[in-house]
Design an enzyme around this catalytic site. Sequence first.
Site, PDB file in Angstrom:
ATOM      1  N   LYS A   1       0.877  -1.181   0.000  1.00 22.96           N
ATOM      2  CA  LYS A   1       0.000   0.000   0.000  1.00 22.96           C
ATOM      3  C   LYS A   1       0.913   1.229   0.000  1.00 22.96           C
ATOM      4  O   LYS A   1       0.839   2.106   0.870  1.00 22.96           O
ATOM      5  CB  LYS A   1      -0.914  -0.071   1.250  1.00 22.96           C
ATOM      6  CG  LYS A   1      -2.022   0.939   1.291  1.00 22.96           C
ATOM      7  CD  LYS A   1      -3.123   0.677   0.288  1.00 22.96           C
ATOM      8  CE  LYS A   1      -4.152   1.799   0.331  1.00 22.96           C
ATOM      9  NZ  LYS A   1      -5.079   1.769  -0.806  1.00 22.96           N
TER      10      LYS A   1
ATOM     11  N   ASP B   1      -2.597 -12.240   5.170  1.00 25.64           N
ATOM     12  CA  ASP B   1      -3.637 -12.903   5.950  1.00 25.64           C
ATOM     13  C   ASP B   1      -4.974 -12.793   5.218  1.00 25.64           C
ATOM     14  O   ASP B   1      -5.719 -13.771   5.049  1.00 25.64           O
ATOM     15  CB  ASP B   1      -3.715 -12.204   7.328  1.00 25.64           C
ATOM     16  CG  ASP B   1      -4.511 -13.003   8.329  1.00 25.64           C
ATOM     17  OD1 ASP B   1      -5.018 -14.081   7.969  1.00 25.64           O
ATOM     18  OD2 ASP B   1      -4.650 -12.545   9.476  1.00 25.64           O
TER      19      ASP B   1
ATOM     20  N   ASP C   1      -6.913 -15.754   2.310  1.00 21.33           N
ATOM     21  CA  ASP C   1      -8.266 -16.279   2.523  1.00 21.33           C
ATOM     22  C   ASP C   1      -9.152 -16.042   1.302  1.00 21.33           C
ATOM     23  O   ASP C   1      -9.978 -16.894   0.945  1.00 21.33           O
ATOM     24  CB  ASP C   1      -8.913 -15.647   3.770  1.00 21.33           C
ATOM     25  CG  ASP C   1      -8.575 -16.455   5.020  1.00 21.33           C
ATOM     26  OD1 ASP C   1      -7.580 -17.203   4.981  1.00 21.33           O
ATOM     27  OD2 ASP C   1      -9.308 -16.351   6.022  1.00 21.33           O
TER      28      ASP C   1
END
Length: 364
Positions: A186, A242, A246
Site C-alpha cells: 500500500k 492474511d 483467505d
Amino acid sequence: MFKVTLLPGDGIGPEVINAAVNVLKYAAEKFNIEFEFTEKEIGGCSYEKYGTPLTDEVLSECYSSDAVFLGAVGGPKWEKLPHNLKPEAALLKLRKSLGLYANLRPAKVYNSMLSASSLKESVLADTDVMILRELTGGIYFGEPRGYDSDKGFNTMVYSRDEVERIARYAFELARGRKGRVTSVDKANVLEVSQFWRDTVHQVHTEYPDVELNDMYVDNAAMQLVRDPKQFDLILTSNLFGDILSDIAAMITGSLGMLPSASIGKNYALYEPVHGSAPDIAGQGKANPIAAIASAAMMLKYSFEIDKASELIECSLENILAEGYRTADIFSEGCKLVTTIQMTDLVIEEFDKLYVDQAINVFTL
Ligand code: NAD
C-alpha cells in the site's frame, strides 16, 4: 532418512494426519524414501495431559526434526481457558519458536471442482496462484502496541533483513513456477510499504530472469476475484497476506482442500488450512485432501522429491475427476466417500500413476 514430527492435535486433526501419513508411507515405499515419524500432542489434548497446549519436550522434538506435520488444534471444550493456555496459543508459539517466516498457501483449482466455487467457471479455470505471506514481522508483531480508553494503536514495521529474506524466497520460488512475482503493498499511503517496495526491487536486481510487478493491496483483492489467473506468485506482508490468502483460498472451493507450508531458515511446518472441525470429528466425514496436499508440499519443499509430490497431486485431481467426494464437497451425481475411503482411493490412484510412469520411463 527424514525425521518428521507428527502433531495431529484435536478434533479431525488425528483423522486427516493419519490419512496423509498413510499416503506418505505408500509414496515412501515406492520412491525408496525412509521416514521416521514421531507423534506428539499439541493443543487441547496436550492441555488435558500436561496442563499446557505445547510442552518444551514437543518443541525440542520439533527442533530435532526435518519437518513438522500438524493437523489442527482447538475445540469448544477449551474456549474459556486463559489466552496462553488455549490450544491456538500453541500454534503461535510453535510458528514463532521455529522462526517460520514464509507462509505458502497455494490456491490451485481442481478442474472437476470448478462448479464448487462462487466464481464463474470461465473466470476460475486454470487458476494456480501461490500466496507467499511474510509471517513473523509487520503489524502483528510491531511495537509499540496497545489501547486505552481514548485510543488503540499498532505499529506496522519491517526491517531490511525481513523484507530481503522474504523477497529472496519469493524470487527463488517463482523460478520453479511461471517466473512471475506480484509484490502487493500500500505504497501510495504507507511509508512501510514504500520501504517494502524499494527493498523488493533492490533484491530483484539479483533475479533478472524473474518478472516483477507491484500492485496495491485494494486492487489485488479486486483482481483476485476479477481475474485470478493473471497471478503466478503474490508476495506480501503479514497483514495483507492474511486477508488475500483467505480470498484466494475460498475462490477455489472448500476449506477441506487447502494445504499450507510455513518455512523458516532451519525448520518447516506443514498443515491443512482448516481447523479442528469439532462438528464432524470422529465421524469419518473429514475431507483428508488438505492434509494430503500438505504432505505433497512437504515432499516438494522440504525433501525435494518433486516427482512423488506431483504424483500425489495428480492422484487427488484424478479421484476428484472420477466424482469421489467427502460430505463437505458433495454434490448431486457424485459418489459420497468417508475419510478412509478417500485416502484408499488416493493410494490406489497413486499406485496406478506410479506404474504408468514407470512403464513410460521404461519404454522411452
Ligand atoms: P474449522 O475449519 O474447524 O471448521 C469450519 C467448517 O468447515 C466446519 O463446518 C467444519 O466441519 C468444516 N471443515 C473444516 N475442515 C474440514 C474438513 N477437512 N473436512 C470437512 N469439513 C471441514 O473452523 P472453526 O469451526 O471456526 O474452528 C473450530 C476450531 O478449530 C476452533 O477451536 C478454532 O480455533 C480451531 N482452528 C484451528 C486452526 C488450526 O489448528 N490451524 C485453524 C482454524 C481454526
